[in-house]
Scaffold this motif. Structure first.
Motif, PDB file in Angstrom:
ATOM      1  N   ASP A 170       7.407  67.479  73.248  1.00 15.08           N
ATOM      2  CA  ASP A 170       8.392  67.591  72.175  1.00 15.08           C
ATOM      3  C   ASP A 170       8.845  69.016  71.882  1.00 15.08           C
ATOM      4  O   ASP A 170       9.853  69.219  71.217  1.00 15.08           O
ATOM      5  CB  ASP A 170       7.835  66.978  70.885  1.00 15.08           C
ATOM      6  N   VAL A 171       8.090  70.012  72.330  1.00 17.65           N
ATOM      7  CA  VAL A 171       8.390  71.387  71.943  1.00 17.65           C
ATOM      8  C   VAL A 171       9.302  72.056  72.969  1.00 17.65           C
ATOM      9  O   VAL A 171       9.454  71.586  74.103  1.00 17.65           O
ATOM     10  CB  VAL A 171       7.093  72.211  71.792  1.00 17.65           C
ATOM     11  N   SER A 182       7.845  76.488  79.435  1.00 19.35           N
ATOM     12  CA  SER A 182       9.003  76.080  78.638  1.00 19.35           C
ATOM     13  C   SER A 182       9.422  74.679  79.031  1.00 19.35           C
ATOM     14  O   SER A 182       9.089  74.177  80.110  1.00 19.35           O
ATOM     15  CB  SER A 182      10.176  77.048  78.844  1.00 19.35           C
ATOM     16  N   ALA A 183      10.181  74.061  78.145  1.00 25.15           N
ATOM     17  CA  ALA A 183      10.756  72.756  78.422  1.00 25.15           C
ATOM     18  C   ALA A 183      11.958  72.930  79.352  1.00 25.15           C
ATOM     19  O   ALA A 183      12.090  73.944  80.023  1.00 25.15           O
ATOM     20  CB  ALA A 183      11.147  72.085  77.104  1.00 25.15           C
ATOM     21  N   GLY A 184      12.847  71.947  79.363  1.00 29.68           N
ATOM     22  CA  GLY A 184      13.893  71.937  80.355  1.00 29.68           C
ATOM     23  C   GLY A 184      14.976  72.979  80.189  1.00 29.68           C
ATOM     24  O   GLY A 184      15.383  73.317  79.077  1.00 29.68           O
ATOM     25  N   VAL A 185      15.415  73.531  81.280  1.00 25.88           N
ATOM     26  CA  VAL A 185      16.631  74.319  81.453  1.00 25.88           C
ATOM     27  C   VAL A 185      16.767  75.420  80.401  1.00 25.88           C
ATOM     28  O   VAL A 185      16.101  76.440  80.474  1.00 25.88           O
ATOM     29  CB  VAL A 185      17.875  73.389  81.469  1.00 25.88           C
ATOM     30  N   ALA A 186      17.650  75.227  79.391  1.00 30.44           N
ATOM     31  CA  ALA A 186      17.954  76.292  78.444  1.00 30.44           C
ATOM     32  C   ALA A 186      16.763  76.671  77.577  1.00 30.44           C
ATOM     33  O   ALA A 186      16.782  77.733  76.949  1.00 30.44           O
ATOM     34  CB  ALA A 186      19.127  75.893  77.554  1.00 30.44           C
ATOM     35  N   VAL A 208      18.802  91.339  71.723  1.00 32.00           N
ATOM     36  CA  VAL A 208      19.027  90.630  72.994  1.00 32.00           C
ATOM     37  C   VAL A 208      19.810  89.351  72.735  1.00 32.00           C
ATOM     38  O   VAL A 208      20.752  89.020  73.461  1.00 32.00           O
ATOM     39  CB  VAL A 208      17.686  90.319  73.687  1.00 32.00           C
ATOM     40  N   ALA A 209      19.422  88.611  71.695  1.00 31.59           N
ATOM     41  CA  ALA A 209      20.111  87.365  71.375  1.00 31.59           C
ATOM     42  C   ALA A 209      21.583  87.615  71.049  1.00 31.59           C
ATOM     43  O   ALA A 209      22.463  86.860  71.491  1.00 31.59           O
ATOM     44  CB  ALA A 209      19.415  86.677  70.195  1.00 31.59           C
ATOM     45  N   ARG A 210      21.855  88.669  70.299  1.00 29.92           N
ATOM     46  CA  ARG A 210      23.250  88.982  69.986  1.00 29.92           C
ATOM     47  C   ARG A 210      24.036  89.338  71.244  1.00 29.92           C
ATOM     48  O   ARG A 210      25.172  88.903  71.423  1.00 29.92           O
ATOM     49  CB  ARG A 210      23.306  90.137  68.987  1.00 29.92           C
ATOM     50  N   ARG A 211      23.422  90.131  72.106  1.00 29.58           N
ATOM     51  CA  ARG A 211      24.126  90.569  73.314  1.00 29.58           C
ATOM     52  C   ARG A 211      24.402  89.403  74.258  1.00 29.58           C
ATOM     53  O   ARG A 211      25.406  89.406  74.992  1.00 29.58           O
ATOM     54  CB  ARG A 211      23.319  91.646  74.043  1.00 29.58           C
ATOM     55  N   THR A 212      23.519  88.434  74.269  1.00 27.27           N
ATOM     56  CA  THR A 212      23.678  87.294  75.174  1.00 27.27           C
ATOM     57  C   THR A 212      24.304  86.088  74.472  1.00 27.27           C
ATOM     58  O   THR A 212      24.451  85.026  75.070  1.00 27.27           O
ATOM     59  CB  THR A 212      22.329  86.901  75.793  1.00 27.27           C
ATOM     60  N   VAL A 213      24.656  86.253  73.207  1.00 32.36           N
ATOM     61  CA  VAL A 213      25.367  85.243  72.417  1.00 32.36           C
ATOM     62  C   VAL A 213      24.602  83.915  72.401  1.00 32.36           C
ATOM     63  O   VAL A 213      25.144  82.844  72.720  1.00 32.36           O
ATOM     64  CB  VAL A 213      26.817  85.037  72.929  1.00 32.36           C
ATOM     65  N   VAL A 214      23.329  83.989  72.040  1.00 33.74           N
ATOM     66  CA  VAL A 214      22.495  82.804  71.870  1.00 33.74           C
ATOM     67  C   VAL A 214      21.737  82.949  70.551  1.00 33.74           C
ATOM     68  O   VAL A 214      21.547  84.070  70.062  1.00 33.74           O
ATOM     69  CB  VAL A 214      21.491  82.617  73.031  1.00 33.74           C
ATOM     70  N   PRO A 215      21.310  81.855  69.953  1.00 28.72           N
ATOM     71  CA  PRO A 215      20.534  81.973  68.716  1.00 28.72           C
ATOM     72  C   PRO A 215      19.180  82.612  68.994  1.00 28.72           C
ATOM     73  O   PRO A 215      18.547  82.308  70.017  1.00 28.72           O
ATOM     74  CB  PRO A 215      20.377  80.521  68.241  1.00 28.72           C
ATOM     75  N   PRO A 216      18.694  83.490  68.118  1.00 35.60           N
ATOM     76  CA  PRO A 216      17.389  84.109  68.339  1.00 35.60           C
ATOM     77  C   PRO A 216      16.251  83.121  68.255  1.00 35.60           C
ATOM     78  O   PRO A 216      15.185  83.345  68.814  1.00 35.60           O
ATOM     79  CB  PRO A 216      17.297  85.163  67.233  1.00 35.60           C
ATOM     80  N   HIS A 217      16.477  82.012  67.554  1.00 34.83           N
ATOM     81  CA  HIS A 217      15.443  80.990  67.461  1.00 34.83           C
ATOM     82  C   HIS A 217      16.111  79.646  67.215  1.00 34.83           C
ATOM     83  O   HIS A 217      16.887  79.500  66.278  1.00 34.83           O
ATOM     84  CB  HIS A 217      14.468  81.304  66.319  1.00 34.83           C
ATOM     85  N   ARG A 218      15.847  78.667  68.080  1.00 32.59           N
ATOM     86  CA  ARG A 218      16.428  77.339  67.886  1.00 32.59           C
ATOM     87  C   ARG A 218      15.493  76.466  67.067  1.00 32.59           C
ATOM     88  O   ARG A 218      14.272  76.549  67.187  1.00 32.59           O
ATOM     89  CB  ARG A 218      16.692  76.665  69.236  1.00 32.59           C
ATOM     90  N   GLU A 219      16.088  75.611  66.248  1.00 38.75           N
ATOM     91  CA  GLU A 219      15.304  74.719  65.414  1.00 38.75           C
ATOM     92  C   GLU A 219      14.794  73.537  66.237  1.00 38.75           C
ATOM     93  O   GLU A 219      15.446  73.074  67.161  1.00 38.75           O
ATOM     94  CB  GLU A 219      16.165  74.189  64.268  1.00 38.75           C
ATOM     95  N   GLY A 220      13.629  73.036  65.836  1.00 43.40           N
ATOM     96  CA  GLY A 220      13.130  71.797  66.402  1.00 43.40           C
ATOM     97  C   GLY A 220      12.639  71.928  67.826  1.00 43.40           C
ATOM     98  O   GLY A 220      12.417  73.018  68.349  1.00 43.40           O
ATOM     99  N   GLY A 221      12.458  70.799  68.472  1.00 43.56           N
ATOM    100  CA  GLY A 221      11.959  70.772  69.838  1.00 43.56           C
ATOM    101  C   GLY A 221      12.907  69.997  70.726  1.00 43.56           C
ATOM    102  O   GLY A 221      14.027  69.650  70.346  1.00 43.56           O
ATOM    103  N   GLN A 222      12.445  69.669  71.945  1.00 42.05           N
ATOM    104  CA  GLN A 222      13.341  69.002  72.874  1.00 42.05           C
ATOM    105  C   GLN A 222      13.484  67.519  72.580  1.00 42.05           C
ATOM    106  O   GLN A 222      14.321  66.837  73.174  1.00 42.05           O
ATOM    107  CB  GLN A 222      12.906  69.238  74.316  1.00 42.05           C
ATOM    108  N   ALA A 223      12.703  66.996  71.611  1.00 41.95           N
ATOM    109  CA  ALA A 223      12.868  65.596  71.232  1.00 41.95           C
ATOM    110  C   ALA A 223      14.293  65.311  70.769  1.00 41.95           C
ATOM    111  O   ALA A 223      14.812  64.207  70.945  1.00 41.95           O
ATOM    112  CB  ALA A 223      11.880  65.230  70.129  1.00 41.95           C
ATOM    113  N   GLN A 224      14.939  66.311  70.191  1.00 42.14           N
ATOM    114  CA  GLN A 224      16.294  66.104  69.685  1.00 42.14           C
ATOM    115  C   GLN A 224      17.323  65.936  70.798  1.00 42.14           C
ATOM    116  O   GLN A 224      18.449  65.515  70.547  1.00 42.14           O
ATOM    117  CB  GLN A 224      16.700  67.284  68.789  1.00 42.14           C
ATOM    118  N   TYR A 225      16.938  66.254  72.049  1.00 43.52           N
ATOM    119  CA  TYR A 225      17.881  66.146  73.164  1.00 43.52           C
ATOM    120  C   TYR A 225      17.656  64.888  74.001  1.00 43.52           C
ATOM    121  O   TYR A 225      18.373  64.665  74.971  1.00 43.52           O
ATOM    122  CB  TYR A 225      17.776  67.385  74.055  1.00 43.52           C
TER     123      TYR A 225
END
Length: 345
Positions: A170-171, A182-186, A208-225
């Motif tokens: 789930d994480v 890590s879980a899958g892909v991204a 680094v997150a700003r430079r690569t235009v990604v959130p510094p921390h994503r909420e939840g786990g991979q269960a949401q996908y």
């Protein structure tokens, strides 16, 4: 200063050049490697800079079983200049997913060339997998008796193949000290950002997150996908309630108050929140408060009591209990580690 040069007998024909003072990351590319996962470490670690002089904090090299062409799962190959000598010189080894793992994925065992590769890794080297690269770490025995994750679609097979591993499907990632999965892909992006944060602190990781235009921390786990049947044709979002709560972490926040922000019953709100985030509202709130406390401990001189109040834990004892449960350290120990890392970054 000239780069240091080192070679390892029998581990490849190319010399390995090392820039002094930089953490060296070796990305292990095998036939069938997925280009997206392969590129994650270079993109994330390559963007990590010393905030004082903007010098790189990591040196990233790609290697394979032998120098030369490596097949990918796309319609193009890549040319890798480094052989196994790069593994012997690495501080961190990263194994991205490959679609040609053969006996590793089917039987849980390393081929002779792969066994030689893992034997080249120095004791104490940090080992990291992205997506189903976890199968390689498991087959090498690095995950026995330890927690780990992998892509949700492979989690059941992973558990059956390696019953001694504590698989959490789930994480987004699992940090077990010197071995991380890590879980899958991204989710590989999430894990690499976490490593930057662990190594050099929140400020460097957020940059680094700003430079690569990604959130510094994503909420939840991979269960949401994971695809699930939707109970209703259209589901209202809980996004407004989450944004409202994030602006008030220092205040008492009830489930009813959050549900009222979306004009939902508590029951409906709780169900839809879990469908969107992968966590219950209570679990999500604790996670956000822990993250806020971490940032305050790293970047301010507020007392532990003040951090506890601003993060919404109320008391230092409550915050200490939650940090110990999630991070395994006290607030004071966490601050000492990460403020020191930031000072040296």
């Amino acid at each position: 200063m000239a780069p240091e040069q080192s070679t390892a007998s029998g581990l490849g024909t190319s010399p390995v050049f090392r820039l002094p003072g930089r953490h060296r990351v070796a990305v292990f590319a095998l036939d069938g490697v997925i280009p997206f996962e392969l590129g994650i470490p270079l993109r994330i670690f390559g963007a990590a800079e010393n905030p004082d002089d903007r010098s790189p904090l990591y040196e990233v090299v790609t290697c394979s079983l032998r120098p030369g062409a490596v097949r990918t799962d796309a319609d193009f190959p890549i040319v890798v200049e480094n052989g196994l000598a790069a593994l012997a010189e690495a501080d961190t080894v990263i194994v991205p997913a490959s679609h040609e793992l053969g006996p590793v994925y089917d039987e849980g065992r390393l081929t002779a060339p792969l066994a030689e590769a893992f034997a080249a890794i120095r004791p104490g080297t940090r080992c990291v997998s992205i997506c189903t690269g976890s199968f390689l770490l498991a087959a090498a025995g690095l995950l026995d008796g330890r927690p780990a994750t992998t892509h949700w679609s492979s989690a059941d097979h992973f558990q059956r193949l390696f019953p001694r591993i504590q698989v959490d499907p789930d994480v987004l990632y699992v940090d077990d000290g010197d071995v991380l999965t890590s879980a899958g892909v991204a989710a590989g992006i999430d894990l690499c950002l976490h490593i930057v944060r662990r190594d050099f602190g929140t400020a460097v990781a957020n940059n680094v997150a700003r430079r690569t235009v990604v959130p510094p921390h994503r909420e939840g786990g991979q269960a949401q996908y994971v695809r699930r049947p939707l109970p209703e044709p259209q589901l209202a979002s809980t996004e407004r309630a989450r944004a409202w709560a994030l602006d008030r972490l220092d205040q008492p926040l009830s489930l009813r108050a959050m549900a009222e922000r979306e004009s939902m019953s508590v029951r409906t709100f709780t169900r839809r929140f879990r469908e969107e985030v992968g966590l219950s509202p209570g679990q999500w709130l604790i996670q956000q408060r822990i993250e806020h406390a971490r940032q305050l401990l790293e970047s301010t001189d507020l007392s532990v009591d003040q951090v506890a109040r601003q993060a919404g834990f109320g008391t230092a004892a409550s915050m200490r209990q939650h940090l110990q449960a999630v991070l395994g350290v006290s607030p004071t120990a966490y601050r000492r580690t990460f403020q020191t890392a930031a000072a040296h970054a």
